[in-house]
Motif scaffolding. Structure first.
Motif, PDB file in Angstrom:
ATOM      1  N   HIS A 285      49.931  47.536  34.382  1.00  0.00           N
ATOM      2  CA  HIS A 285      50.600  47.938  35.620  1.00  0.00           C
ATOM      3  C   HIS A 285      50.118  47.056  36.772  1.00  0.00           C
ATOM      4  O   HIS A 285      48.909  46.908  36.987  1.00  0.00           O
ATOM      5  N   ILE A 286      51.068  46.484  37.491  1.00  0.00           N
ATOM      6  CA  ILE A 286      50.763  45.555  38.581  1.00  0.00           C
ATOM      7  C   ILE A 286      51.581  45.927  39.812  1.00  0.00           C
ATOM      8  O   ILE A 286      52.789  46.155  39.714  1.00  0.00           O
TER       9      ILE A 286
ATOM     10  N   HIS B 232      46.317  47.721  37.122  1.00  0.00           N
ATOM     11  CA  HIS B 232      45.366  46.729  36.632  1.00  0.00           C
ATOM     12  C   HIS B 232      45.174  45.583  37.624  1.00  0.00           C
ATOM     13  O   HIS B 232      44.160  44.877  37.567  1.00  0.00           O
ATOM     14  N   TYR B 233      46.135  45.396  38.537  1.00  0.00           N
ATOM     15  CA  TYR B 233      46.054  44.283  39.484  1.00  0.00           C
ATOM     16  C   TYR B 233      46.974  44.576  40.660  1.00  0.00           C
ATOM     17  O   TYR B 233      48.074  45.125  40.485  1.00  0.00           O
ATOM     18  N   TRP B 234      46.490  44.220  41.857  1.00  0.00           N
ATOM     19  CA  TRP B 234      47.320  44.302  43.059  1.00  0.00           C
ATOM     20  C   TRP B 234      47.544  42.888  43.590  1.00  0.00           C
ATOM     21  O   TRP B 234      46.587  42.195  43.973  1.00  0.00           O
ATOM     22  N   ALA B 235      48.802  42.465  43.615  1.00  0.00           N
ATOM     23  CA  ALA B 235      49.184  41.137  44.120  1.00  0.00           C
ATOM     24  C   ALA B 235      49.639  41.301  45.573  1.00  0.00           C
ATOM     25  O   ALA B 235      50.774  41.718  45.839  1.00  0.00           O
ATOM     26  N   LEU B 236      48.755  40.970  46.495  1.00  0.00           N
ATOM     27  CA  LEU B 236      49.032  41.166  47.918  1.00  0.00           C
ATOM     28  C   LEU B 236      49.544  39.891  48.573  1.00  0.00           C
ATOM     29  O   LEU B 236      49.339  38.784  48.077  1.00  0.00           O
ATOM     30  N   GLY B 237      50.189  40.074  49.721  1.00  0.00           N
ATOM     31  CA  GLY B 237      50.617  38.974  50.570  1.00  0.00           C
ATOM     32  C   GLY B 237      50.533  39.392  52.018  1.00  0.00           C
ATOM     33  O   GLY B 237      50.331  40.570  52.335  1.00  0.00           O
TER      34      GLY B 237
END
Length: 410
Positions: A162-163, A194-199
């Protein structure tokens, strides 16, 4: 759980105007102007070379709501390269490239998946059969101030990878960026991803290791405040661990250095010291360098005047645009050591000006500068001043007063 490998990038700001560089030689300006596109190409090169499962783009692909056709065409070409390599792109739009703006657009290839304005889930299945659940939303207006994190579902344990993709800022943090789509680390961790892809934040940051909550920063520095290496992350998630590898993508580096002139009182000495320092920044690609001189008390007034009026800067710039790995000194600054003090017991015009300058507060700065920094056309080319820059302006004003009135403080 399986394994997944992907590229995480954000804040491409394609076709950015590059503030303060309009007077570059044409040959150099073209290199700078195309640098965001070269950085994008390097991201795609890396994705293909690493044979990743997909690419995540966490907002602000373009620099403004009105995307240029040139920027769209360049982006489409790179998406087509990924399509030929059977690599999907999952992207969200941020405050600079929000969905709701009116703009003429080019259709993107089918491998590009765009999240809608409400939080939604997309499922990607890798070639090895691993299910990856991706969650995100795109801005529908420029200013999204709601806590959109509340709309992200909690992940069920044991159900694939899950991302989350999120373009926003940590609540309560003071940054140069506006506080859009605020969140707390506690809120992100509670989603069990499992991972947070931020911007949104242009400085590379890993806010958490378990789970990784990551800002990759922007892919190419665009002005003097965005110094250092820029790029993206190659991320591998497995049953045992998550591995992050930073990949530099910048075409041009912005750097800043300080040089002490203590004990130096000849122009030739300054040239030698500066030339040696400049060569330290000569590397593959190009560097835009700012030099600040410190400890100038022993430096003669004639030399300081030549620094301040641009003569020395022109000498360092001469012919540099023809170098393949150029180091273009875009600014020479002198740290001002002259300070004005009140003339005790006297009511003078000078005292009034000193008091006005030294008592400037944040609200007065905002009131005086709002017409400029909030101007509908000008805001694209200038950033609001941070505390350091405000202090530099204040000291420059005091220095000019000192020179005008021939008064030096103690």
């Amino acid at each position: 759980m399986g394994k997944v490998k992907f590229i995480h990038t954000a804040d491409l700001h394609l076709d950015s105007p590059f503030k303060g560089l309009m007077h570059l030689p044409e040959e150099l300006f073209q290199k700078v102007w195309n640098s965001t596109f070269r950085s994008l190409e390097r991201i795609v090169d890396s994705a293909i070379k690493l044979n990743v499962d997909f690419v995540l783009m966490a907002g602000d692909l373009y620099d403004e709501a009105d995307r240029s056709i040139r920027a769209q065409a360049r982006l489409k070409k790179q998406f087509e390269r990924l399509q030929q390599a059977d690599i999907n792109v999952y992207l969200i739009h941020g405050n600079h490239d929000y969905l709701g703006s009116n703009w003429s657009h080019l259709d993107m290839p089918d491998n590009v998946k765009v999240f809608d304005s409400e939080v939604e889930e997309m499922i990607h299945e890798t070639s090895e059969g691993t299910q990856v659940h991706l969650y995100g939303f795109s801005y529908d207006t420029r200013h999204v101030l709601d806590r959109k994190i509340a709309g992200y579902p909690v992940a069920a344990k044991g159900g694939g990878i899950h991302i989350g993709l999120l373009h926003g800022s940590e609540a309560g943090e003071t940054t140069a960026h506006e506080p859009y789509a605020p969140f707390t680390l506690k809120e992100l961790k509670e989603k069990n991803y499992h991972y947070w892809a931020l911007g949104h934040i242009h400085v590379r940051q890993e806010l958490s290791a378990l789970p990784p909550i990551v800002y990759p920063g922007n892919i190419q520095g665009r002005h003097r405040k965005e110094t250092g290496a820029k790029g993206c992350y190659a991320v591998t998630v497995t049953d045992e661990e998550t591995q992050l590898d930073f990949i530099e993508t910048q075409e041009i580096l912005w750097e800043k250095t300080s040089i002490s002139l203590k004990g130096i009182n000849k122009l030739s000495q300054i040239f030698d010291v500066c030339r040696a320092e400049i060569e330290l920044y000569r590397k593959e690609g190009g560097t835009l360098l700012e030099i600040e001189f410190l400890d100038t008390e022993e430096t003669g007034a004639d030399i300081l005047n030549k620094i301040k009026n641009g003569e020395v800067l022109e000498a360092f710039q001469d012919g540099e645009e023809h170098q393949e790995n150029f180091v273009w000194v875009h600014s020479l600054r002198v740290q001002e050591s002259n300070k004005l003090a009140y003339i005790e017991g006297q009511e003078t015009f000078l005292n009034d000006m000193i008091h006005a300058v030294q008592s400037w507060d944040e609200q007065e700065w905002d009131d005086v500068s709002s017409d400029l920094f909030h101007h509908p056309q000008a805001h694209r080319y200038i950033d609001a001043l941070d505390k350091t820059e405000k202090e530099e302006v204040k000291q420059s004003v005091l220095s000019m007063l000192a020179a005008s009135f021939s008064i030096k403080g103690t």
